[in-house]
Design an enzyme around this catalytic site. Structure first.
Site, PDB file in Angstrom:
ATOM      1  N   ASP A 538       0.848  -1.195   0.000  1.00 33.09           N
ATOM      2  CA  ASP A 538       0.000   0.000   0.000  1.00 33.09           C
ATOM      3  C   ASP A 538       0.880   1.240   0.000  1.00 33.09           C
ATOM      4  OD1 ASP A 538       0.599   0.823   2.792  1.00 33.09           O
ATOM      5  OD2 ASP A 538      -0.444  -1.030   3.316  1.00 33.09           O
ATOM      6  N   GLU A 618      21.894 -21.348 -19.710  1.00 30.92           N
ATOM      7  CA  GLU A 618      20.970 -20.535 -18.904  1.00 30.92           C
ATOM      8  C   GLU A 618      21.709 -19.359 -18.267  1.00 30.92           C
ATOM      9  OE1 GLU A 618      17.528 -23.589 -17.322  1.00 30.92           O
ATOM     10  OE2 GLU A 618      19.547 -23.814 -16.494  1.00 30.92           O
TER      11      GLU A 618
END
Ligand code: GLA
Length: 731
Positions: A538, A618
């Site tokens: 928030d 990777e």
């Protein structure tokens, strides 16, 4: 700009594109006259209709006034409505007076214009210099009880943001109690066919969007959990029912608060609409002694007549520039690797070192040691509260280990969960009364832990000291501030029975106090807040910690939705996003590493896996991702964000772009979510470009206009979750 016409008692607030207006009527009531697209120099009170509505009464003093049947607080648009006044809609304020009555007859008293913006004592709030923001303070007063309400309106002209909050003052002789003290109330007397957008969710699935036509009666989005929560976010949008990303009137309301809250929209008998927002009244009762005052948290209001995209960008700008703070507020944040999904609780110092060593070779800049480094902590059952190193797991101790990480050229960060306490901890054994639970009852456990009673200053002081001593002990440059359950049994030993309704809010004030003290004592530390992911994502937390771990769900597909929903209010610079291993731990899904990178780099980028377990191929991909993120860092973090698709409307793709402020450069991100054989072509229309400029895309020239009208074709690939990034550069 704030205009006060003293004669007419008319107050007009202008931003670049917005006008907000109110007027004191002949009886001293502060009526709301307008909020929406900019209208210069006009008294909008002429749009208020005085119409008879049965069963809506008028104040006594109008008993002999002609037309009095048409005058009612129940129907007129107001700036701050009160309970018990004859307005039967949701009130902004409900006071219980010293004599037990609930009357509160607020009339205009005086006003003041302040250059700049006063801080909110003990609460997070937007800030700005006197060049950026001006504040109007309007004082309302009930002359009989002495209750006063100061309404604050701060106008961020260039950002199209108006913030509101209220301070309630007891100027009477006796004690009174606040049952409900909302931060604001906005009445729409001319209400179009509004849709309401709210943001709901759950752990591992935060910030989903619900959009529905407004209905009569009250629609509520709220939390009783002691924290804002992923179940309901303290943010909502009212918009035209045909509003889209690029067109339509939209109003946003974002509460800068991390505790239980209420957002409420009510459509009344005359189709008028009222919005109220603030602290959750259900778990709230605040005693105000004579001379005391109560400050409500702030709401950031914004309006856009150009659709939802612009509304979001208004929020991104204010949050980025005028809410988040600290060293990392506008400077580059390190790319991190966090060990949580790599090891969970089960790690050795050597293993963590190896992760860091390998990651440093790939260009990753910071190691974050997650849960499990302290006290007796091998699983979630014990140790919280004991913020001293577990030398069984970390034989070198924090300082030496941190030095070893620094020697790799990496920063070092540490996980804490300061607001929690395990029953099996030294802290609990020493202070069983520091737990938030009712005396004589065992209380609720969540993830085997209790919540610490942060409404107590002695507890907050203790936490400050114990966390500070760890932070001082080593070169710690990042803190992950977690909170893995919410509040139940909100009772504190330090307050009398009749004041237990204050605990939930006092908890939040204690939390803010601790955060304020720690962030100002350790200005070089980057704080990231977390609550099992985004359970407390928030605007309040962002004032102290400029980024929040958006979700414990790190699956790229799930993140497309979570980050899409989050982008309606929060900028990417606040959204923690990591590349994790496959099959994904939360969903079992396998998605290409390239795609995981594209999705995560639309946030505060990092990794959460063991790179030692990856193939050389990777690792090469990771190296490239790190380079790409560094290359586009400014564009991603400081550019304008545009949503180019709605994942709720198609399962074929999600697209979004970042555009530089001067509109000369964009990075367009595209994920083909599902592959369909022989599928119709998808053209993604760009937004925000200069229509007449020529842009280069994949070596070809396009006008800004054609890219926005016709779009870019991204091709069709075999396979799900295939991502592409395309650079668009002005010639
Ligand atoms: C929460 C966080 C995770 C991790 C764990 C550790 O769930 O969201 O990222 O830190 O706690 O216990």
């Amino acid at each position: 700009m704030i205009l006060a016409d003293i004669e007419k008692k008319l107050f007009t607030l202008h931003t670049k594109n917005i006008t907000y207006q109110m007027k004191v009527d002949e009886y001293g009531f502060l009526l709301h006259t307008y909020y929406g697209a900019k209208i210069e120099n006009e008294d909008m009170s002429k749009f208020i209709q005085y119409l008879w509505r049965g069963f809506s009464g008028h104040p006594y003093e109008m008993k002999n006034v002609e037309g009095n049947f048409n005058w009612s607080l129940d129907t007129l648009p107001q700036e701050y409505s009160t309970y018990g006044s004859g307005d039967y809609r949701s009130p902004a304020l409900h006071v219980i007076n010293t004599d037990g009555s609930s009357d509160c007859d607020l009339r205009y008293n005086r006003y003041e214009i302040i250059e700049g913006k006063p801080a909110l004592k003990g609460l997070p709030a937007t800030y700005g210099s006197s060049d950026e923001v001006q504040t109007l303070k309007i004082e309302l007063l009930d002359k009989i009880s002495g209750i006063g309400v100061d309404l604050y309106y701060s106008v961020f002209e260039q950002r199209d943001i108006i913030t509101r909050n209220a301070i309630i003052k007891n100027g009477g002789k006796g004690k009174v109690w606040l049952e409900r003290a909302m931060s604001m109330c906005v009445d729409y007397n001319i209400a179009p066919n509004f849709d309401l957008m709210t943001f709901y969710g759950r752990q591992l699935g935060e910030k989903f969007i619900e959009r529905a036509p407004l209905r009569h009666g009250k629609t509520v989005a709220d939390s009783f959990r002691g924290s804002s929560s992923s179940q309901r976010t303290p943010f909502m949008i009212l918009c035209d029912n045909n509003a889209s990303e690029t067109q339509g009137d939209c109003y946003g309301f974002c509460l800068v608060y991390s505790g239980s809250f209420l957002s409420e929209v009510e459509q009344d008998q005359a189709d008028q609409v009222r919005v109220t927002m603030g602290i959750q009244p259900e778990s709230f009762r605040w005693e105000l002694n004579s001379g005391d005052e109560f400050c409500t948290p702030e709401v950031m209001m914004s309006f856009s007549s150009e659709g939802l995209g612009q509304l979001s960008r208004n929020y991104h700008n204010i949050i980025h520039h005028n809410l988040t703070r600290g060293k990392y507020h506008l400077s580059r944040r390190p790319i991190l690797i966090n060990n949580w999904e790599a090891t969970y609780f089960n790690f050795t110092e050597e293993q963590i070192y190896k992760i860091a060593e390998d990651a440093s070779k790939l260009g990753i800049e910071m190691l974050v040691l997650d849960d499990g480094w302290f006290g007796k902590r091998d699983d979630a059952r014990s140790g919280l509260g004991d913020w001293f190193v577990n030398t069984g797991k970390l034989p070198s101790g924090i300082n030496k280990f941190c030095q070893k990480i620094n020697d790799l050229g990496m920063k070092f960060g540490l996980w804490f969960e300061p607001e929690m306490i395990s029953e099996d901890s030294d802290l609990f054994r020493a202070h069983p009364d520091w737990v938030l639970r009712t005396a004589g009852r065992q209380g609720m456990l969540g993830r085997c832990q209790f919540v610490i009673d942060m409404s107590r200053k002695d507890v907050v002081d203790y936490l400050y000291d114990s966390i500070s001593s760890v932070l001082k002990s080593a070169n710690i440059e990042y803190v992950k501030w977690d909170a893995n359950r919410q509040i139940a049994n909100a009772w504190t030993a330090l307050l009398p029975a009749e004041r237990q309704g204050e605990v939930m809010h006092r908890y939040v004030l204690g939390l803010y106090d601790l955060l304020e003290r720690l962030t100002s004592s350790f200005p070089n530390i980057l704080f990231e807040s977390c609550s099992g992911g985004g359970n407390r994502f928030d605007a309040g937390m962002l004032y102290y910690a400029p980024q929040t771990w958006a979700s414990d769900n790190s699956d790229a597909f799930a993140r497309l939705f979570i980050q899409y929903g989050t982008s309606f209010m929060f900028p990417v610079s606040t959204m923690g996003a990591h590349v994790s291993a496959c099959p994904n731990h939360q969903t079992g899904r396998i998605s290409p590493l390239e795609t995981r990178g594209v999705v995560a780099m639309s946030g505060t980028f990092g990794y959460e896996l063991d790179t030692n377990l990856m193939t050389d191929e990777e690792k090469e991909i990771i190296k490239k991702q790190v380079e790409t993120y560094k290359k586009y860092y400014d564009l991603i973090n400081y550019g304008d964000y545009y949503r180019l698709s709605d994942p709720y409307k198609t399962d074929r793709y999600v697209a979004w772009m970042f555009l530089s402020e001067d509109k000369s450069k964009a990075l367009v991100n595209y994920v083909q979510v599902r592959a369909y054989a022989n599928a119709p072509a998808i053209y993604v229309k760009l937004q925000g470009l200069k229509e007449d400029s020529i842009y280069i895309v994949n070596g070809k020239e396009y006008s800004g206009r054609s890219l926005m009208k016709c779009g870019i074709y991204f091709g069709s690939e075999n396979g799900d979750m295939i991502a592409k990034q395309i650079e668009v550069v002005e010639k």
